[in-house]
Design a protein around this motif. Structure first.
Motif, PDB file in Angstrom:
ATOM      1  N   ALA A 116      24.090  48.509  17.204  1.00  0.00           N
ATOM      2  CA  ALA A 116      25.473  48.987  17.277  1.00  0.00           C
ATOM      3  C   ALA A 116      25.455  50.480  17.580  1.00  0.00           C
ATOM      4  N   ASP A 117      26.361  50.907  18.456  1.00  0.00           N
ATOM      5  CA  ASP A 117      26.436  52.317  18.843  1.00  0.00           C
ATOM      6  C   ASP A 117      27.899  52.741  18.888  1.00  0.00           C
ATOM      7  N   ALA A 118      28.225  53.808  18.171  1.00  0.00           N
ATOM      8  CA  ALA A 118      29.591  54.315  18.137  1.00  0.00           C
ATOM      9  C   ALA A 118      29.774  55.501  19.079  1.00  0.00           C
ATOM     10  N   TYR A 119      28.872  55.684  20.026  1.00  0.00           N
ATOM     11  CA  TYR A 119      28.962  56.733  21.042  1.00  0.00           C
ATOM     12  C   TYR A 119      29.187  58.114  20.428  1.00  0.00           C
ATOM     13  N   GLY A 120      28.380  58.461  19.444  1.00  0.00           N
ATOM     14  CA  GLY A 120      28.439  59.794  18.848  1.00  0.00           C
ATOM     15  C   GLY A 120      29.438  59.964  17.726  1.00  0.00           C
ATOM     16  N   GLN A 121      30.258  58.977  17.457  1.00  0.00           N
ATOM     17  CA  GLN A 121      31.223  59.081  16.361  1.00  0.00           C
ATOM     18  C   GLN A 121      30.495  58.879  15.030  1.00  0.00           C
ATOM     19  N   ASP A 122      30.906  59.600  14.013  1.00  0.00           N
ATOM     20  CA  ASP A 122      30.265  59.527  12.700  1.00  0.00           C
ATOM     21  C   ASP A 122      30.695  58.243  11.993  1.00  0.00           C
ATOM     22  N   ILE A 123      29.722  57.397  11.647  1.00  0.00           N
ATOM     23  CA  ILE A 123      30.026  56.146  10.938  1.00  0.00           C
ATOM     24  C   ILE A 123      29.529  56.167   9.504  1.00  0.00           C
ATOM     25  N   SER A 124      29.049  57.328   9.037  1.00  0.00           N
ATOM     26  CA  SER A 124      28.430  57.399   7.712  1.00  0.00           C
ATOM     27  C   SER A 124      29.387  57.020   6.586  1.00  0.00           C
ATOM     28  N   GLY A 125      30.673  57.224   6.755  1.00  0.00           N
ATOM     29  CA  GLY A 125      31.627  56.906   5.693  1.00  0.00           C
ATOM     30  C   GLY A 125      32.252  55.530   5.797  1.00  0.00           C
ATOM     31  N   LEU A 126      31.826  54.721   6.756  1.00  0.00           N
ATOM     32  CA  LEU A 126      32.440  53.408   6.953  1.00  0.00           C
ATOM     33  C   LEU A 126      31.711  52.329   6.162  1.00  0.00           C
ATOM     34  N   ASP A 127      32.475  51.447   5.558  1.00  0.00           N
ATOM     35  CA  ASP A 127      31.926  50.309   4.815  1.00  0.00           C
ATOM     36  C   ASP A 127      31.966  49.090   5.731  1.00  0.00           C
ATOM     37  N   PHE A 128      30.844  48.779   6.355  1.00  0.00           N
ATOM     38  CA  PHE A 128      30.827  47.715   7.351  1.00  0.00           C
ATOM     39  C   PHE A 128      30.981  46.323   6.745  1.00  0.00           C
ATOM     40  N   GLN A 129      30.762  46.158   5.461  1.00  0.00           N
ATOM     41  CA  GLN A 129      30.961  44.840   4.855  1.00  0.00           C
ATOM     42  C   GLN A 129      32.444  44.493   4.752  1.00  0.00           C
ATOM     43  N   ASN A 130      33.299  45.498   4.718  1.00  0.00           N
ATOM     44  CA  ASN A 130      34.740  45.254   4.551  1.00  0.00           C
ATOM     45  C   ASN A 130      35.585  45.852   5.657  1.00  0.00           C
ATOM     46  N   ILE A 131      34.968  46.338   6.707  1.00  0.00           N
ATOM     47  CA  ILE A 131      35.713  47.035   7.751  1.00  0.00           C
ATOM     48  C   ILE A 131      36.539  46.062   8.591  1.00  0.00           C
ATOM     49  N   GLY A 132      37.689  46.516   9.027  1.00  0.00           N
ATOM     50  CA  GLY A 132      38.539  45.695   9.893  1.00  0.00           C
ATOM     51  C   GLY A 132      38.305  46.029  11.361  1.00  0.00           C
TER      52      GLY A 132
END
Length: 192
Positions: A116-132
Motif C-alpha cells: 500500500a502506498d499513500a503517495y507521501g501522505q502521512d498514515i502514521s495516525g490511521l487505524d487501518f483495522q477500523n478505517i473507512g
C-alpha cells in the motif's frame, strides 16, 4: 597489588516479542479482492490465491505499508511464474486527501504480499483495522480511473472460517404448523 580492571557489563539480548498478527482489515480484504479481479486476465490463478491468503506481519512506514501473506512462507521450493509488483487498485480512504494505491507482490507466481502506498501522505495516525473507505478504482491502459463495482469487494470473505459468520436465530412463526394429511398410494400397474 594489581590494579583492578573494570570490564564492561555485557547486555543480554532478550528475544523480541513479536507483535500479534491481526486479521486483514475490511480495506485490505477489499483491495485484495479488487486486485485479484483486475489481474485475472493476466494471472487467472490469483483469485484462488487471494481467497486463500492469510494475514501475515505488517511492516508500516510513514506513507505506506507492506502486508505479508501467509502464503509467503508456504510452498517452498522453486515455483514458476512472474515476480514483481502488479496491479493498480486505489481506494479513497477516510483521513487522506488523496487516494491510496494497492499492489500485489508476487514471487515466482505466488502471492507474498499486499503493498500500500499513500503517495507521501502521512498514515502514521490511521487505524487501518477500523478505517473507512468510500470507493475503489483501478487505472486502465490509458491511465484513466475506472470504478470497481462495490458488489465485487463486498462479497463474503471466503478465507474466513464458516464459524465466524454470525447466523440469525430462527424466526418464530405465528401460524401453527401441522403435519400434512396422509396420502393413499395406489398401484398404477394394470393387471395382466
Amino acid at each position: 597489588m594489581r590494579p583492578k580492571v573494570l570490564r564492561p557489563r555485557m547486555e543480554i539480548a532478550l528475544p523480541r516479542r513479536p507483535d500479534p498478527i491481526v486479521p486483514f482489515s475490511r480495506l485490505e480484504r477489499a483491495a485484495i479482492q479488487a486486485l485479484a479481479w483486475e489481474l485475472a486476465p493476466a494471472f487467472p490463478q490469483l483469485e484462488g490465491l487471494a481467497d486463500e491468503a492469510t494475514p501475515g506481519r505488517v511492516h508500516r512506514g510513514m506513507s505506506g505499508f507492506v502486508r505479508r501473506t501467509g502464503l509467503a512462507q508456504s510452498a517452498s521450493g522453486r515455483g514458476r511464474g512472474q515476480s514483481g509488483l502488479f496491479g493498480s487498485v486505489h481506494a479513497v480512504v477516510s483521513g487522506l486527501a488523496q487516494p491510496m494505491s494497492f499492489q500485489f507482490q508476487l514471487r515466482r507466481g505466488r502471492l507474498v504480499g499486499l503493498i500500500a502506498d499513500a503517495y507521501g501522505q502521512d498514515i502514521s495516525g490511521l487505524d487501518f483495522q477500523n478505517i473507512g473507505f468510500d470507493q475503489l478504482f483501478y487505472l486502465d491502459a490509458a491511465d484513466r480511473s475506472r470504478p470497481i463495482a462495490p458488489a465485487l469487494y463486498r462479497r463474503r470473505d471466503r478465507s474466513q472460517a464458516r464459524a465466524d459468520v454470525v447466523k440469525a436465530p430462527p424466526q418464530k412463526t405465528s401460524v401453527p404448523v401441522s403435519a400434512p394429511p396422509p396420502v393413499l398410494i395406489q398401484s398404477s400397474a394394470a393387471p395382466v
